[in-house]
Design a protein around this motif. Structure first.
Motif, PDB file in Angstrom:
ATOM      1  N   UNK A  45     -31.845  37.233  18.717  1.00 12.57           N
ATOM      2  CA  UNK A  45     -30.815  36.545  19.814  1.00 12.57           C
ATOM      3  C   UNK A  45     -30.805  35.076  19.861  1.00 12.57           C
ATOM      4  N   UNK A  46     -32.079  34.601  19.689  1.00  7.97           N
ATOM      5  CA  UNK A  46     -32.096  33.189  19.927  1.00  7.97           C
ATOM      6  C   UNK A  46     -31.255  32.386  18.554  1.00  7.97           C
ATOM      7  N   UNK A  47     -31.636  33.148  17.437  1.00  5.39           N
ATOM      8  CA  UNK A  47     -31.046  32.613  16.413  1.00  5.39           C
ATOM      9  C   UNK A  47     -29.740  32.542  16.511  1.00  5.39           C
ATOM     10  N   UNK A  48     -29.255  33.493  16.852  1.00  2.00           N
ATOM     11  CA  UNK A  48     -27.411  33.672  16.809  1.00  2.00           C
ATOM     12  C   UNK A  48     -27.031  32.731  17.667  1.00  2.00           C
ATOM     13  N   UNK A  49     -27.657  32.774  19.104  1.00  2.00           N
ATOM     14  CA  UNK A  49     -27.140  31.809  20.063  1.00  2.00           C
ATOM     15  C   UNK A  49     -27.326  30.139  19.578  1.00  2.00           C
ATOM     16  N   UNK A  50     -28.172  29.936  18.578  1.00  2.00           N
ATOM     17  CA  UNK A  50     -28.470  28.588  18.009  1.00  2.00           C
ATOM     18  C   UNK A  50     -27.624  28.292  16.752  1.00  2.00           C
ATOM     19  N   UNK A  51     -26.728  29.412  16.422  1.00  2.00           N
ATOM     20  CA  UNK A  51     -26.098  29.474  15.081  1.00  2.00           C
ATOM     21  C   UNK A  51     -26.693  29.415  13.686  1.00  2.00           C
ATOM     22  N   UNK A  52     -27.917  30.000  13.844  1.00  2.00           N
ATOM     23  CA  UNK A  52     -28.551  30.208  12.698  1.00  2.00           C
ATOM     24  C   UNK A  52     -27.986  31.526  12.062  1.00  2.00           C
ATOM     25  N   UNK A  53     -27.623  32.640  12.582  1.00  2.00           N
ATOM     26  CA  UNK A  53     -27.323  33.774  12.105  1.00  2.00           C
ATOM     27  C   UNK A  53     -25.979  34.337  12.661  1.00  2.00           C
ATOM     28  N   UNK A  54     -25.249  34.924  11.985  1.00  2.00           N
ATOM     29  CA  UNK A  54     -24.064  35.548  12.615  1.00  2.00           C
ATOM     30  C   UNK A  54     -24.200  36.950  12.535  1.00  2.00           C
TER      31      UNK A  54
END
Length: 76
Positions: A45-54
């Protein structure tokens, strides 16, 4: 099931890098890291919010793909 190690953000990113040619399901990530959902999901979730994963959903499963440009341009 008993887990002794906490999963790290780096471990999640490394797994996504190893599977960069495809989307990988949350279930598979949890299985491959041998980590509980409760540790893996907040990291994703953190990686998604930060734009690292879709993410994408299909058949009731959530899939994750690493955004290579984001990883190479900034450090999570």
């Amino acid at each position: 099931m008993y887990y002794t190690l906490m999963v790290t953000k780096e471990a999640v990113i490394n797994l996504l890098k190893e599977n960069r040619d495809r989307a990988i399901s949350l279930r598979e990530i949890v299985s491959k890291l041998k980590a509980p959902y409760s540790e893996v999901k907040p990291i994703l979730d953190e990686l998604e919010r930060s734009g690292y994963v879709k993410t994408m959903s299909h058949g009731g499963y959530k899939f994750y793909v690493l955004i290579e440009e984001a990883i190479s341009s900034k450090q999570p």
